[in-house]
Design an enzyme around this catalytic site. Structure first.
Site, PDB file in Angstrom:
ATOM      1  N   ASP A  61      16.713   2.145  10.478  1.00  0.00           N
ATOM      2  CA  ASP A  61      16.746   1.232   9.338  1.00  0.00           C
ATOM      3  C   ASP A  61      17.756   1.719   8.297  1.00  0.00           C
ATOM      4  OD1 ASP A  61      16.109  -0.574   7.276  1.00  0.00           O
ATOM      5  OD2 ASP A  61      14.025  -0.645   7.927  1.00  0.00           O
ATOM      6  N   HIS A  94      16.529  -2.515  10.800  1.00  0.00           N
ATOM      7  CA  HIS A  94      15.519  -3.246  10.033  1.00  0.00           C
ATOM      8  C   HIS A  94      15.215  -4.612  10.659  1.00  0.00           C
ATOM      9  CE1 HIS A  94      13.047  -3.851   6.546  1.00  0.00           C
ATOM     10  NE2 HIS A  94      13.630  -4.980   6.255  1.00  0.00           N
ATOM     11  N   SER A 108       8.483  -6.480   6.335  1.00  0.00           N
ATOM     12  CA  SER A 108       9.257  -5.957   5.212  1.00  0.00           C
ATOM     13  C   SER A 108       8.481  -6.139   3.901  1.00  0.00           C
ATOM     14  CB  SER A 108      10.623  -6.637   5.205  1.00  0.00           C
ATOM     15  OG  SER A 108      11.554  -5.881   4.494  1.00  0.00           O
TER      16      SER A 108
END
Ligand SMILES: *[C@@H]1O[C@H](CO)[C@@H](O)[C@H](O)[C@H]1NC(C)=O
Ligand SMILES: *[C@@H]1O[C@H](CO)[C@@H](O)[C@H](O)[C@H]1NC(C)=O
Ligand SMILES: *[C@@H]1O[C@H](CO)[C@@H](O)[C@H](O)[C@H]1NC(C)=O
Ligand SMILES: *[C@@H]1O[C@H](CO)[C@@H](O)[C@H](O)[C@H]1NC(C)=O
Length: 320
Positions: free
Chosen positions: A233, A288, A110
């Site tokens: 996501d 995610h 991320s």
């Protein structure tokens, strides 16, 4: 007689042109964790074990901004990323083993992937061979995520954000604000305020008028930039940012990286990297950071390991 002469000759040849010993030590792997995580969290430890199970003996180096895990977690929310990245540059350059490695690989989760890319652009010592990012918003975020009711750190950050995203107060203190990106609703180009005030992203994406040639050179010097986008996501908005794409927030029209000036005019060396087959757009199934061992192991096998293997071995296909 003849055979001993041959032996002698080949011995002499071997001495004259020694072949270097095959070094099969895996390259070290840097890991930069995501928002709200810490360098020694269980998840990161398991990732380290998984890397070692694929390439035994890998030196895995989870990046932390503070030896205290709680302070490191806080630093993923709060701080000036320019200073954070400079600190990591200094620590890696001074590390007794990493600084002597011929190269390292890097794994960004991320927002950690943004910071590792900034490391490559600004410092790159030790130099990165392959940079693999999972769920990294390379083109920034256009919305901030909702906080869980018990997540006081997220709530604190959001309270700070209300003091105006583009103020230097917030850009100096709130990490996600430093990769927040807005566009001009008329032109679809990066907004004036973003270009003027973004403390991190506008700089490392070379979106301002004056381009940094070092950034460009360093990105093009990578062997691979591998960008995994999570198929479902909903945390990173828009998720196509994980492939460096731009999305029209009204129509949801996606402008892929290769159609954008950042690529076409090669502001950042991404086109040059692509021309040597070094830019990869991959999908990881799930939400995610919903990482499966299967996807991770395949990626580690393909992109990490000894220096020589990657250039010699035929490219295995990721089985996702
Ligand atoms: C470009 O980036 C390098 C590395 O961070 C820095 O030393 C240099 O001053 C920058 N150049 C410009 C023109 O900003
Ligand atoms: C963040 O830190 C850098 C380096 O100290 C400084 O130049 C910059 O102005 C700071 N950013 C903000 C928004 O205050
Ligand atoms: C948008 O950006 C592109 C690339 O920099 C530029 O050529 C174009 O003129 C910009 N459009 C407007 C309306 O500013
Ligand atoms: C998004 O699409 C709408 C409708 O086509 C258009 O009016 C608007 O200018 C676009 N905005 C951007 C930022 O591209």
């Amino acid at each position: 007689m003849r055979s001993s002469l041959t032996l002698l000759l080949s011995a002499a040849l071997a001495l004259a042109a020694p072949t270097p010993p095959e070094d099969d030590t895996p390259l070290p792997v840097l890991i930069w964790h995501g928002l709200g995580d810490t360098f020694n969290g269980d998840g990161i430890k398991q990732i380290g074990e998984l890397i070692d199970s694929v390439h035994e003996g890998t030196l895995v180096y989870p990046i932390g901004l503070d030896p205290d895990p709680n302070s490191d977690r806080t630093a993923s929310w709060f701080g000036n990323t320019t200073q954070q990245i400079a600190q990591v540059c200094a620590e890696l350059a001074a590390h007794p083993i990493l600084s002597t490695a011929p190269a390292v690989d890097a794994l960004g989760f991320s927002q950690g992937g943004i910071f590792l890319r900034a490391y490559v652009e600004r410092c790159n010592f030790p130099p990165v061979r392959n940079l693999v990012t999972f769920g990294t918003p390379h083109n920034g975020i256009s919305e901030f995520q909702a906080c869980a009711t018990t997540d006081w750190m997220c709530k604190g950050a959001m309270a700070l954000l209300k003091m105006r995203t583009w103020s230097s107060f917030v850009q100096n203190r709130l990490v996600p604000a430093q990769y927040y990106r807005t566009v001009d609703p008329e032109t679809g180009n990066a907004s004036e305020e973003y270009l003027e005030y973004s403390n991190l992203l506008a700089d490392i994406n070379n979106e301002r008028e004056v381009k940094n040639e070092t950034y460009k050179k360093n990105i093009a010097s990578l062997n691979k930039l591998v960008m995994f986008q999570f198929s479902d996501d909903v945390t990173v908005v828009p998720r196509e940012s994980e492939w460096f794409a731009e999305v029209n927030g009204t129509t949801r029209t996606v402008f892929p990286l290769k159609d954008r000036p950042i690529y076409k005019e090669d502001w950042l060396g991404l086109k040059k990297l692509d021309e040597k087959d070094g830019l990869e757009f991959r999908i990881a199934p799930g939400k995610h950071m919903q990482l499966s061992d299967k996807v991770l192991k395949a990626a580690f096998k393909e992109y990490f390991g000894p220096l020589k293997a990657s250039s010699k071995a035929p490219k295995p296909k990721l089985d996702l």
